[in-house]
Design a protein around this motif. Structure first.
Motif, mmCIF file in Angstrom:
data_model
loop_
_atom_site.group_PDB
_atom_site.id
_atom_site.type_symbol
_atom_site.label_atom_id
_atom_site.label_comp_id
_atom_site.label_asym_id
_atom_site.label_seq_id
_atom_site.Cartn_x
_atom_site.Cartn_y
_atom_site.Cartn_z
ATOM 1 N N ALA A 144 -30.597 -52.736 0.527
ATOM 2 C CA ALA A 144 -31.042 -52.271 1.841
ATOM 3 C C ALA A 144 -30.526 -53.175 2.951
ATOM 4 C CB ALA A 144 -32.563 -52.205 1.873
ATOM 5 N N LEU A 145 -30.574 -54.476 2.741
ATOM 6 C CA LEU A 145 -30.131 -55.411 3.769
ATOM 7 C C LEU A 145 -28.607 -55.468 3.882
ATOM 8 C CD1 LEU A 145 -32.657 -58.359 3.296
ATOM 9 C CD2 LEU A 145 -32.587 -56.651 5.143
ATOM 10 N N ALA A 146 -27.899 -54.909 2.905
ATOM 11 C CA ALA A 146 -26.437 -54.860 2.968
ATOM 12 C C ALA A 146 -25.944 -53.638 3.744
ATOM 13 C CB ALA A 146 -25.854 -54.841 1.555
ATOM 14 N N SER A 147 -26.851 -52.877 4.346
ATOM 15 C CA SER A 147 -26.480 -51.670 5.089
ATOM 16 C C SER A 147 -25.516 -51.993 6.218
ATOM 17 C CB SER A 147 -27.732 -51.003 5.671
ATOM 18 O OG SER A 147 -28.608 -50.582 4.643
ATOM 19 N N PRO A 164 -39.445 -49.045 -4.101
ATOM 20 C CA PRO A 164 -38.956 -50.381 -4.480
ATOM 21 C C PRO A 164 -38.029 -50.406 -5.678
ATOM 22 C CG PRO A 164 -41.209 -50.086 -5.221
ATOM 23 C CD PRO A 164 -40.882 -48.877 -4.381
ATOM 24 N N ASP A 165 -37.800 -49.259 -6.294
ATOM 25 C CA ASP A 165 -36.877 -49.193 -7.423
ATOM 26 C C ASP A 165 -35.685 -48.293 -7.094
ATOM 27 O OD1 ASP A 165 -38.415 -46.924 -7.315
ATOM 28 O OD2 ASP A 165 -39.178 -47.055 -9.365
ATOM 29 N N CYS A 166 -35.357 -48.208 -5.797
ATOM 30 C CA CYS A 166 -34.216 -47.412 -5.355
ATOM 31 C C CYS A 166 -33.063 -48.312 -4.925
ATOM 32 C CB CYS A 166 -34.599 -46.519 -4.171
ATOM 33 S SG CYS A 166 -35.508 -45.031 -4.638
ATOM 34 N N ASP A 167 -31.866 -47.825 -5.127
ATOM 35 C CA ASP A 167 -30.654 -48.572 -4.788
ATOM 36 C C ASP A 167 -29.837 -47.722 -3.817
ATOM 37 O OD1 ASP A 167 -28.532 -50.298 -4.692
ATOM 38 O OD2 ASP A 167 -27.758 -49.798 -6.683
ATOM 39 N N ILE A 168 -29.890 -48.063 -2.518
ATOM 40 C CA ILE A 168 -29.135 -47.289 -1.545
ATOM 41 C C ILE A 168 -27.753 -47.908 -1.336
ATOM 42 C CG2 ILE A 168 -31.235 -46.515 -0.392
ATOM 43 C CD1 ILE A 168 -30.594 -48.417 1.880
ATOM 44 N N ARG A 169 -26.852 -47.122 -0.765
ATOM 45 C CA ARG A 169 -25.487 -47.586 -0.527
ATOM 46 C C ARG A 169 -25.347 -48.093 0.903
ATOM 47 N NH1 ARG A 169 -23.313 -42.421 -3.990
ATOM 48 N NH2 ARG A 169 -23.949 -43.303 -5.986
ATOM 49 N N THR A 170 -24.263 -48.803 1.142
ATOM 50 C CA THR A 170 -24.110 -49.478 2.431
ATOM 51 C C THR A 170 -24.072 -48.513 3.605
ATOM 52 O OG1 THR A 170 -21.711 -49.490 2.109
ATOM 53 C CG2 THR A 170 -22.933 -51.462 1.423
ATOM 54 N N ASP A 171 -23.607 -47.273 3.398
ATOM 55 C CA ASP A 171 -23.492 -46.335 4.515
ATOM 56 C C ASP A 171 -24.650 -45.350 4.612
ATOM 57 O OD1 ASP A 171 -22.919 -44.873 2.239
ATOM 58 O OD2 ASP A 171 -21.215 -43.803 3.116
ATOM 59 N N THR A 172 -25.646 -45.448 3.728
ATOM 60 C CA THR A 172 -26.741 -44.481 3.708
ATOM 61 C C THR A 172 -27.492 -44.445 5.035
ATOM 62 O OG1 THR A 172 -27.028 -44.731 1.311
ATOM 63 C CG2 THR A 172 -28.859 -43.773 2.544
ATOM 64 N N VAL A 173 -27.874 -45.605 5.533
ATOM 65 C CA VAL A 173 -28.659 -45.661 6.772
ATOM 66 C C VAL A 173 -27.857 -45.122 7.941
ATOM 67 C CG1 VAL A 173 -29.783 -47.195 8.421
ATOM 68 C CG2 VAL A 173 -30.092 -47.563 5.961
ATOM 69 N N ALA A 174 -26.608 -45.538 8.050
ATOM 70 C CA ALA A 174 -25.770 -45.101 9.176
ATOM 71 C C ALA A 174 -25.603 -43.588 9.169
ATOM 72 C CB ALA A 174 -24.403 -45.785 9.100
ATOM 73 N N ARG A 175 -25.410 -42.997 7.998
ATOM 74 C CA ARG A 175 -25.194 -41.558 7.935
ATOM 75 C C ARG A 175 -26.483 -40.775 8.192
ATOM 76 N NH1 ARG A 175 -21.484 -40.648 2.655
ATOM 77 N NH2 ARG A 175 -21.561 -38.479 3.397
ATOM 78 N N LEU A 176 -27.605 -41.326 7.789
ATOM 79 C CA LEU A 176 -28.876 -40.682 8.114
ATOM 80 C C LEU A 176 -29.119 -40.714 9.623
ATOM 81 C CD1 LEU A 176 -31.150 -42.028 5.236
ATOM 82 C CD2 LEU A 176 -30.566 -39.631 5.646
ATOM 83 N N ARG A 177 -28.821 -41.833 10.251
ATOM 84 C CA ARG A 177 -28.986 -41.931 11.703
ATOM 85 C C ARG A 177 -28.079 -40.937 12.427
ATOM 86 N NH1 ARG A 177 -31.751 -46.277 14.026
ATOM 87 N NH2 ARG A 177 -30.784 -45.598 15.972
ATOM 88 N N THR A 178 -26.851 -40.811 11.956
ATOM 89 C CA THR A 178 -25.917 -39.871 12.581
ATOM 90 C C THR A 178 -26.450 -38.444 12.499
ATOM 91 O OG1 THR A 178 -23.996 -41.274 12.110
ATOM 92 C CG2 THR A 178 -23.581 -38.932 12.491
ATOM 93 N N ALA A 179 -26.958 -38.067 11.334
ATOM 94 C CA ALA A 179 -27.484 -36.705 11.159
ATOM 95 C C ALA A 179 -28.674 -36.459 12.076
ATOM 96 C CB ALA A 179 -27.876 -36.485 9.703
ATOM 97 N N LEU A 180 -29.566 -37.423 12.191
ATOM 98 C CA LEU A 180 -30.731 -37.270 13.059
ATOM 99 C C LEU A 180 -30.312 -37.190 14.527
ATOM 100 C CD1 LEU A 180 -33.207 -39.792 11.384
ATOM 101 C CD2 LEU A 180 -33.441 -37.301 11.434
ATOM 102 N N HIS A 181 -29.302 -37.962 14.895
ATOM 103 C CA HIS A 181 -28.834 -37.964 16.290
ATOM 104 C C HIS A 181 -28.150 -36.647 16.650
ATOM 105 C CE1 HIS A 181 -27.190 -39.462 20.056
ATOM 106 N NE2 HIS A 181 -26.001 -39.039 19.679
ATOM 107 N N GLU A 182 -27.422 -36.072 15.710
ATOM 108 C CA GLU A 182 -26.649 -34.858 16.006
ATOM 109 C C GLU A 182 -27.523 -33.611 16.097
ATOM 110 O OE1 GLU A 182 -23.670 -34.763 12.985
ATOM 111 O OE2 GLU A 182 -22.319 -36.126 14.074
ATOM 112 N N ASP A 183 -28.698 -33.636 15.497
ATOM 113 C CA ASP A 183 -29.579 -32.459 15.548
ATOM 114 C C ASP A 183 -31.006 -32.920 15.823
ATOM 115 O OD1 ASP A 183 -30.979 -30.127 15.303
ATOM 116 O OD2 ASP A 183 -30.144 -29.546 13.372
#
Length: 295
Positions: A28-31, A94-113
């Motif tokens: 998460a902190l590597a986002s 707490p047992d999930c492994d997200i990728r470095t671009d997950t947060v950025a892409r979620l923010r983009t989707a929320l911003h666009e719509d």
């Protein structure tokens, strides 16, 4: 009150979550997007939170909030959100492994719509395939019965037999698909939407609170959707594997609460009695299996 900044606050609730917690925090902190991480500890005794506190003692992005007791998942998420500073909240198991671009892409989707109020992702099992629960309908009694009886297999021909779990997509559809509910293992929503609906319903202790939140976001006039291309690996139940009866009991209570809040069938006394007996029998069966299994 401090104005929110262009920051995503990742809220993780720990409850003796085990060794998966460390890699979850690291990922998460590597986002690639700006994040802070609010780790809410529900009275863990496994030592993992202490190890993380020591390891990240000089990283101002990690905030640890300790509860004296296990207050439940939803209430802990609300406590974490209350001290978070971001304009977007991401609730992550707490047992999930997200990728470095997950947060950025979620923010983009929320911003666009701006009509999107809550976004989920494709949560996958450790061995790769998508897990159950990524694309769900409201768990109305008629849908639950169709799913349990197997009749939902025929919903393509007879829509009245729709189950809770939506069938797998046979062909490529929209990149962002609107659904009734997404997996609670990874959910993002604007802080403004979260505050508008009042956060998680603290009447749930564990399980079903995600279905409740999705329903209330939709009732507030926003859409709930899944971003299919975003994948998150979920180890499934790191905090609950050693206390299955405890988890099952609260899951059944959560189902009863959702039924009474949202299902029109709850107005029928015969349907209410049926659901209550069915949940009680299921709980008794789980207890019997645990006893026979020596747990």
């Amino acid at each position: 009150m401090t104005e929110p900044v262009a920051l995503t606050s990742i809220v993780v609730v720990a409850a003796d979550s085990g060794p998966a917690l460390g890699p979850c925090i690291d990922a998460a902190l590597a986002s690639s997007a700006a994040v802070e991480l609010v780790l809410v500890d529900n009275a863990s005794v496994d030592g993992e939170v202490e190890r993380l506190a020591q390891r990240f003692s000089t990283d101002p992005r990690l905030h640890i909030l300790r509860n004296a007791d296990n207050i439940g998942f939803g209430p802990a998420c609300n406590r974490g959100a209350a001290i978070a500073r971001g304009d977007v909240l991401l609730f992550l198991n707490p047992d999930c492994d997200i990728r470095t671009d997950t947060v950025a892409r979620l923010r983009t989707a929320l911003h666009e719509d701006p009509r999107l109020g809550l976004l989920g992702v494709t949560v996958c099992d450790p061995d790769g395939p998508p897990a159950r629960g990524n694309r769900r309908r409201d768990p109305l009694l008629r849908r639950a019965l169709a799913s349990m009886s197997g009749l939902s297999r025929h919903e393509a021909r007879w829509p009245a037999l729709q189950g809770v779990e939506m069938p797998a997509r046979i062909q490529e559809g929209p990149a962002i698909e609107r659904v009734d509910a997404v997996s609670g293992a990874c959910m993002a929503l604007p802080r403004a939407v979260f505050e508008r609906v009042g956060g998680f319903d603290e009447g749930y202790f564990l399980h079903v609170e995600d279905l409740d939140l999705c329903r209330r976001v939709r009732d507030a006039g926003f859409a709930v959707a899944i971003v299919h291309a975003l994948r998150v690996t979920h180890a499934q139940g790191g905090s609950s594997r050693h206390r299955r009866l405890f988890v099952e009991r609260h899951k059944l209570r959560g189902m009863w609460r959702w039924f009474n809040k949202f299902d029109p069938a709850a107005q029928n006394p015969f349907a209410r009695a049926f659901v209550r007996v069915a949940l009680a029998l299921h709980g008794a069966l789980c207890t019997l299996r645990a006893v026979i299994g020596g747990r």
